[in-house]
Design an enzyme around this catalytic site. Structure first.
Site, PDB file in Angstrom:
ATOM      1  N   GLU A   1       0.820  -1.205   0.000  1.00  0.00           N
ATOM      2  CA  GLU A   1       0.000   0.000   0.000  1.00  0.00           C
ATOM      3  C   GLU A   1       0.856   1.258   0.000  1.00  0.00           C
ATOM      4  OE1 GLU A   1      -0.419  -2.683   1.846  1.00  0.00           O
ATOM      5  OE2 GLU A   1      -2.283  -3.439   0.972  1.00  0.00           O
TER       6      GLU A   1
ATOM      7  N   HIS B   1     -11.704  -6.425   8.025  1.00  0.00           N
ATOM      8  CA  HIS B   1     -12.390  -6.135   6.751  1.00  0.00           C
ATOM      9  C   HIS B   1     -13.657  -5.338   7.051  1.00  0.00           C
ATOM     10  CE1 HIS B   1      -9.951  -9.747   6.035  1.00  0.00           C
ATOM     11  NE2 HIS B   1      -9.842  -9.337   4.792  1.00  0.00           N
TER      12      HIS B   1
END
Ligand code: TPP
Ligand code: MG
Lengths: 324, 371
Positions: A60, A129
């Site tokens: 990321e 998540h």
């Protein structure tokens, strides 16, 4: 107008902007052949090629850091972070770099980049998540934060964000990615950043929310109707910059406020809204401002339904505010 | 020049080295094979449970049974394992029961973490198996730190850390490698190169010749191993483990293997995977290769496997039935283990939730929430 869900609306906005402007390029994990884990980038790799849709290595910091470099050089990158829970390796690049480059260079450099990422619970994804960590980013001067709640707004706000010259964090409510459908204007369509929407007008009490909590508030409003309580629902759409006027106008009208958000209550963005109302509109208030939010615990797997605010929990707060 | 590969048994179960050098006795072979078989059987079952909607999610080790089980077998039980999420066999090897595994997957009230995490995100301190995290690569520097702590304390305990090929792209991997090299930490990095990080193929993950070579830049040894060859995986890991235990520093092992299923129950690999490549990989899978070898050695026969399978299937059935009878964790467990000791605000939230849940029952009876 076509009836689309949020995934399709995001996809349409990306198609549209990539066709309009060859400086728009995408990068992210699994956004190529697979079309993203939620399908938001479906068909783009096939249409625009691997030069404009970069199916990146798993990093990321790499995705956002290189996107910043591209933006400095004049591109309009739209990096995707697969889940907001995985944004933290890029945190430094976002808060120390993207958000600060204009300021620290005296306006010489700018970072016109949109980081798209799905946020929030509702898919049984457990702790990693499901989180809603918008507060960290709203606390970062120089960064804009946008959270759509409808398919039309998803398209219109995303196109505006891509054309905006500042870095934007674009949070997509994954819980309602496919569950919520609505009419979306075809072709060119923008929704101005920084403008809230009165999702439902009402006169007795204001619910202020964003993203996936907007439909929860609308459901609560509907259930209240049967009991002759007229609820107004304000969908903020953009958290930074905030539509202060719209918030104050609603408070002036109803005199009662509940702020609804999914993140842990303490230090959440709802606290900012509450403070703002207390500072500027206390004379209109008939009752304390209430917050309905997640608990101050990590987001659980098995107890997800207990954790996420639902219409009943919102109504319980409405009741308290009405009977104060 | 291509990085050489450690291999004893090729895909046709032909021996290319000296089995004596490997150092696995008959009983070791039986244990390893049994674990591989159990993992294979259990995970097939879990995928079915997921398809039937009985569990929410599953992620498994199909194709990587040799890679994780034979490597874990080279450690001692007091060594700490920092897992990724495809290492079911490590837990079974270290004595975790099927019931414990299944309870976590169901996230029921008998799960000792009270359904805190998604299925397959286990934590077993009693097995020195550190809590699994979803964010990729976060466990790698932690393993190095734990190894540094053991060294500091003078304990003969080392760390083993599992990660995927994708995990090597994160910054955490590189800082961990650097620290391990600088501090000569007693740690073994096990990269399970299953050729995929969801849809990203390994050759797009890195421009280097595989992953073993990355160790070189950090000043220590990297070994590329045929990850579908039990003997090679065990022998190479054993060397690295002994080296670490003797204070001779870290090693990175790249187990070259193949993910023989989609990334998880949520993925469909047919969207991005070449079918021929997959079929080729299937021919090299580890269980058949090992079975043929063991048969040749007179260690395996059909009746033996049948017996293990049938007993195990029964055990799994019981575990599933038992798990399905348990309720979900009590809502109050949401608030336990947030801090060592709770705080007034959190306690208040817990109390208010309890009141709300009680009230909800009466609203549900009335059919509408009274305003
Ligand atoms: C920091 C972070 N980014 C993204 C993800 C989403 N994700 C989960 S698994 C995975 C691929 C991992 O690939 P690899 O490291 O090769 O492990 P494998 O699944 O192949 O065992 C990705 C991108 C994540 N969990 N964490
Ligand atoms: Mg992999």
């Amino acid at each position: 107008m076509a009836t689309l869900n949020i995934v399709q609306a995001v996809n349409q906005a990306l198609h549209h902007e990539m066709e309009q402007d060859e400086n728009v390029i995408l990068l992210g994990e699994d956004i190529g052949q697979k079309g993203g884990v939620f399908g938001c980038t479906e068909g783009l790799w096939q249409k625009f090629g691997a030069n404009r849709v970069l199916n990146t290595p798993l990093a990321e910091a790499g995705i956002v850091g290189t996107a910043i470099g591209m933006a400095l050089y004049g591109l309009r990158p739209v990096p995707e972070i697969q889940f907001m829970d995985f944004i933290y390796p890029a945190f430094d690049q976002i808060v120390s770099e993207a958000a600060k480059l204009r300021y620290r260079s005296g306006g010489e450099y700018q970072v016109p980049m949109v980081i798209r990422t799905p946020y929030g619970g509702g898919i049984k994804g457990g702790h990693y998540h499901s989180q809603s960590s918008e507060a960290y980013f709203c606390h970062t001067p120089g960064l804009k934060v946008v959270v759509p709640s409808t398919p039309a707004d998803s398209k219109g706000l995303l196109i505006s964000a891509i054309r905006d010259d500042d870095p934007v964090l674009f949070l997509e409510p994954k819980k309602i990615y496919r569950a919520l459908k609505g009419e979306v204007p075809e072709g060119e369509f923008t929704v101005e950043l920084g403008k809230a929407n009165v999702a439902k007008p009402g006169k007795d009490i204001s619910l202020i929310a964003w993203g996936a909590m907007v439909p929860v508030c609308l459901e609560a409003a509907k259930q209240c109707e049967a009991q002759k309580v007229d609820v107004e629902v304000i969908d903020l759409r953009t958290l930074v910059p905030l539509d202060v006027e719209a918030i104050l106008a609603s408070v002036a009208k109803t005199g009662r406020v509940v702020v609804v958000y999914e993140a842990p209550k303490t230090g959440g963005f709802g606290a900012e809204i509450s403070a703002l109302i207390a500072e500027r509109a206390i004379e209109y208030l008939e009752a304390p401002i209430m917050r309905v939010a997640g608990f101050d615990t990590p987001f659980p797997y098995s107890l997800e339904n207990v954790y996420i605010p639902d219409a009943l929990r919102v109504m319980q707060a409405i009741k308290q505010v009405l009977h104060f | 020049m291509q990085q050489p590969i450690v291999q004893y048994l090729d895909a046709n179960s032909k021996m290319h080295g000296d089995a004596n050098k490997v150092g696995l006795a008959q009983k070791d072979h039986r244990t390893i094979f049994t674990l591989m078989l159990k993992v294979r059987l259990f995970e097939e079952r879990c995928m079915k449970l997921q398809r039937q909607g009985r569990i929410g999610f599953y992620i498994g080790a199909y194709g990587q049974e040799a890679s994780h089980i034979a490597s874990a077998y080279a450690f001692r039980k007091q060594d700490w394992i920092f897992p990724s999420y495809r290492e079911l066999g490590v837990m079974l090897l270290r004595g975790i029961s099927m019931q414990e595994i299944v309870n976590q997957i169901y996230g029921n009230s008998e799960d000792h973490t009270q359904g805190a995490q998604m299925p397959c995100h286990h934590s077993f301190r009693k097995a020195n198996f550190v809590s699994i995290s979803s964010p990729i690569a976060t466990q790698i520097p932690q393993a190095v730190g734990m190894a540094m702590a053991a060294k500091y304390k003078g304990d003969k305990v080392i760390a083993g850390v599992y990660l995927g090929d994708g995990g090597t792209s994160e910054g955490d991997f590189h800082v961990a490698m650097n620290f391990a090299g600088v501090y000569q930490a007693p740690v073994v990095f096990i990269v399970e190169n299953n050729q995929w990080a969801i849809s990203c193929p390994a050759h797009e993950q890195t421009a280097s010749d595989g992953f073993a070579i990355k160790a070189k830049a950090y000043g220590f040894e990297g070994l590329r191993v045929d990850g579908n060859d039990v003997l090679a995986v065990y022998e190479a890991t054993k060397r690295a483990v002994e080296k670490a235990r003797q204070g001779k520093g870290p090693t990175l092992i790249e187990n070259v293997t193949y993910r023989l299923f989609s990334h998880s129950s949520s993925d469909d690999a047919s969207r991005y995977q070449n079918k021929q490549e997959y079929e080729q990989a299937l021919k090299c899978e580890p269980l058949i290769r090992y079975r043929n070898y063991l048969q040749e050695q007179g260690i395996w026969n059909e009746a033996w496997e049948k017996e293990i399978s049938e007993d195990f299937k029964k055990e799994v059935d019981v575990a599933i039935k038992t798990a399905e009878k348990q309720p979900r964790p009590d809502p109050s467990t949401l608030f336990t283990h947030v801090y060592a000791t709770s705080n007034p605000l959190l306690e208040e939230q817990q109390r208010l939730l309890q009141e709300e849940l009680k009230e909800r029952e009466s609203w549900e009876e009335e059919g509408a929430f009274p305003l």
